[in-house]
Scaffold this motif. Structure first.
Motif, PDB file in Angstrom:
ATOM      1  N   ALA A  37       0.832  -1.209   0.000  1.00 49.55           N
ATOM      2  CA  ALA A  37       0.000   0.000   0.000  1.00 49.55           C
ATOM      3  C   ALA A  37       0.867   1.258   0.000  1.00 49.55           C
ATOM      4  CB  ALA A  37      -0.914   0.005   1.223  1.00 49.55           C
ATOM      5  N   GLN A  38       0.423   2.274  -0.741  1.00 50.92           N
ATOM      6  CA  GLN A  38       1.089   3.582  -0.745  1.00 50.92           C
ATOM      7  C   GLN A  38       0.658   4.337   0.514  1.00 50.92           C
ATOM      8  OE1 GLN A  38       3.325   4.477  -2.821  1.00 50.92           O
ATOM      9  NE2 GLN A  38       2.918   3.694  -4.885  1.00 50.92           N
ATOM     10  N   THR A  39       1.620   4.849   1.275  1.00 54.86           N
ATOM     11  CA  THR A  39       1.308   5.522   2.543  1.00 54.86           C
ATOM     12  C   THR A  39       1.836   6.951   2.595  1.00 54.86           C
ATOM     13  OG1 THR A  39       3.305   4.585   3.561  1.00 54.86           O
ATOM     14  CG2 THR A  39       1.238   3.352   3.825  1.00 54.86           C
ATOM     15  N   GLY A  40       2.368   7.473   1.499  1.00 55.77           N
ATOM     16  CA  GLY A  40       2.897   8.839   1.484  1.00 55.77           C
ATOM     17  C   GLY A  40       1.787   9.873   1.582  1.00 55.77           C
ATOM     18  N   THR A  41       2.174  11.087   1.940  1.00 54.11           N
ATOM     19  CA  THR A  41       1.186  12.163   2.107  1.00 54.11           C
ATOM     20  C   THR A  41       0.452  12.477   0.801  1.00 54.11           C
ATOM     21  OG1 THR A  41       2.942  13.799   1.744  1.00 54.11           O
ATOM     22  CG2 THR A  41       2.438  13.212   4.026  1.00 54.11           C
ATOM     23  N   ALA A  42       1.090  12.216  -0.342  1.00 53.26           N
ATOM     24  CA  ALA A  42       0.434  12.484  -1.626  1.00 53.26           C
ATOM     25  C   ALA A  42      -0.776  11.583  -1.841  1.00 53.26           C
ATOM     26  CB  ALA A  42       1.427  12.316  -2.771  1.00 53.26           C
ATOM     27  N   PHE A  43      -0.821  10.437  -1.149  1.00 58.15           N
ATOM     28  CA  PHE A  43      -1.919   9.482  -1.310  1.00 58.15           C
ATOM     29  C   PHE A  43      -2.931   9.561  -0.174  1.00 58.15           C
ATOM     30  CE2 PHE A  43       1.720   7.910  -3.611  1.00 58.15           C
ATOM     31  CZ  PHE A  43       1.193   7.460  -4.813  1.00 58.15           C
ATOM     32  N   GLN A  44      -2.716  10.467   0.758  1.00 60.15           N
ATOM     33  CA  GLN A  44      -3.603  10.602   1.907  1.00 60.15           C
ATOM     34  C   GLN A  44      -4.675  11.648   1.619  1.00 60.15           C
ATOM     35  OE1 GLN A  44      -3.802   9.023   4.849  1.00 60.15           O
ATOM     36  NE2 GLN A  44      -5.517  10.305   5.481  1.00 60.15           N
TER      37      GLN A  44
END
Length: 208
Positions: free
Chosen positions: A64-71
């Motif tokens: 899963a992508q967890t960076g701020t760009a994906f939040q």
């Protein structure tokens, strides 16, 4: 793309094959199938593939992508030539749920409704020079001023005249200012929108 590939021993009709050749082909097939098989409960895709999933965790074999760009972000469709992966800075929930406040705006004169102002009242003063008037022309009256028609003499002289000297009225109107009432402070104002849109959460995961 071939899953099995070429067999190590190419057996043909009319030829004699021993057990070692047959087993070599069978073992090759088994190894290739095992290498390409997808375990139950996993999703096959080329390594590096990214997909959206409506679940809280990534499937087996995915990260899963967890960076701020994906939040708290929108999903946007684009052409390959304009693909930029991620962008923007305002959270999706801010636009979905609100409140959203617009920039402040100060009304211009052209934007004001047609209206009127009321004069609360004002006055004008007068300036007037003192003057006096005698009888009109042709009306005689007695005076003690010296003249050809005097009766008596000295301080008891009496004379008759029938006109008076002209007098100019010194009346003038003072200047005054109208007292127009007004209200307002000229400040900017803004509007707030609360959307509270329904949504469905998804995550982005990449194939290992």
């Amino acid at each position: 793309m071939s899953i099995i590939g070429n067999l190590p021993d190419n057996l043909q009709n009319g030829t004699t094959a021993d057990a070692s050749q047959v087993m070599a082909d069978l073992n090759f097939i088994v190894n290739q199938v095992n290498a390409n098989a997808v375990p139950l409960g996993t999703l096959a895709a080329p390594s590096g593939t990214s997909m959206a999933f409506q679940q809280a965790s990534a499937p087996a074999g995915w990260v899963a992508q967890t960076g701020t760009a994906f939040q708290d972000a929108f999903l946007r469709c684009n052409t390959p030539s304009n693909y930029s992966a991620t962008g923007g800075s305002v959270n999706a929930s801010t636009l979905f749920e609100g409140p959203i406040t617009g920039d402040g705006h100060t009304l211009l004169i052209a934007e004001m409704p047609t209206h009127s102002h009321t004069d609360s009242g004002h006055g004008h003063g007068t300036n007037e020079s003192p003057h006096s008037h005698g009888p009109g022309s042709g009306s005689a009256f007695y005076t003690n001023a010296a003249g050809s028609g005097n009766f008596g003499g000295g301080g008891t002289a009496i004379n008759t005249v029938n006109s008076t000297a002209g007098a100019v009225t010194g009346l003038s109107i003072q200047t005054g200012n109208a007292n127009i009432q007004n209200n307002g402070g000229g400040g900017a104002h803004s509007h707030t929108l609360t959307a509270n849109c329904k949504y469905v959460d998804q995550i982005i995961a990449t194939k290992s």
